[in-house]
Design a protein around this motif. Sequence first.
Motif, short mmCIF file in Angstrom:
data_model
loop_
_atom_site.label_atom_id
_atom_site.label_comp_id
_atom_site.label_asym_id
_atom_site.label_seq_id
_atom_site.Cartn_x
_atom_site.Cartn_y
_atom_site.Cartn_z
N ASP A 58 0.51 -5.45 -3.32
CA ASP A 58 -0.59 -4.18 -3.13
C ASP A 58 -0.06 -2.91 -3.34
O ASP A 58 0.37 -2.25 -2.60
CB ASP A 58 -1.08 -3.96 -1.33
CG ASP A 58 -2.29 -3.18 -1.80
OD1 ASP A 58 -3.06 -2.73 -2.92
OD2 ASP A 58 -2.71 -2.83 -0.70
N VAL B 174 -1.17 1.08 -4.97
CA VAL B 174 -2.27 1.84 -5.34
C VAL B 174 -1.99 2.39 -6.70
O VAL B 174 -1.40 3.21 -7.14
CB VAL B 174 -1.39 2.58 -4.59
CG1 VAL B 174 -2.84 3.81 -4.42
CG2 VAL B 174 -2.04 2.03 -2.45
N GLY C 112 0.78 -1.51 0.12
CA GLY C 112 0.09 -0.38 -0.14
C GLY C 112 0.66 1.93 0.01
O GLY C 112 0.41 2.61 -0.08
#
Length: 324
Positions: free
Chosen positions: A180, A182, A153
């Motif tokens: 992950d 973004v 993230g």
Amino acid sequence: MQRRTLALTCALAAGLSFLTPAAHAEDFPPKKPVTLVVGFAAGGSADIAARIIAKKLSENIGQSVVVDNKPGAGGNLAHVQVARGPSDGSMLLFGSIGPLSIAPHFMKVGYDPVKDLAPISMGVSFPNVLVVPASSGIKTLGEYVAKARREPGRLDFASTGPGSASHLAGELLNDVAKIDVVHVPYKGGAPALQDVLGDRVVSFYAAPPTALPHIESGKLIPLATTGLTRPAYLPKVPTVAETFPGFNATNWYAFVASAKTPAPLLDRWNTEIVKVLNAPDVREALLKHGQTVAPGSREELGKFIVAENEKWGRIIRERKITAD
């Protein structure tokens, strides 16, 4: 799935057979300047290719062909404009994979890519290239993935808009690499690239025309390309598929028009566009920007768009990809 495929194919057949009694091939070229609508900002890959092709078209048909940039919603606004636009052959769209094959599966786009837009000819195709600024310290795809796994993230990737090829490429890597990163959408390749160069975004699945000059200058580091094979202009850059087998997110632009356009005019445009794409100077100019010409028939493009819709629709559903 079979019912959707049949419906798309029937709609395509209906679009290709559309013909009004008043339509004649001799109505070509249009009496007023031709508008070639591009769904992304000036300076991006679509804009660069469109301007190269428009210049040659103008010379060949003896009528002005003006590029009109209409960025927004990942290129969807331009597709709405042409779908609702004139049917006299005076407005064409340099359509792209996102609005024609991806975005309609998870966004309200205001048009049906098969029913509202008529295929003319494929234009160009090319892989995107995952780049990071030299200041990032990341040198390889392996380092990028490792950093993303350590800091879920925290990294981000730019795209040319929700539902674009660059968006889906990033989402696919997130899925296959179990990371992950973004998504940060922009209104085209040029503004996205500026923020990557300015260290405001960590990475970008860039089109070769916009990325190559900055790769050559050393400002951007190419980590991987998104096609199945290495392109000739980046032979030392690996594909994502070399690390994650089967990964493929090839980009493409194609010529379409309002589905209300009479068949004789669509046929004439196909003839002229294919002639331009086959011109050696146009081929060479586009190749310098990392794009390969791919001229073809109206029928071939129509079937291809249907196939791409099925492919990306399935991936979007299976991977639960959204426009966020």
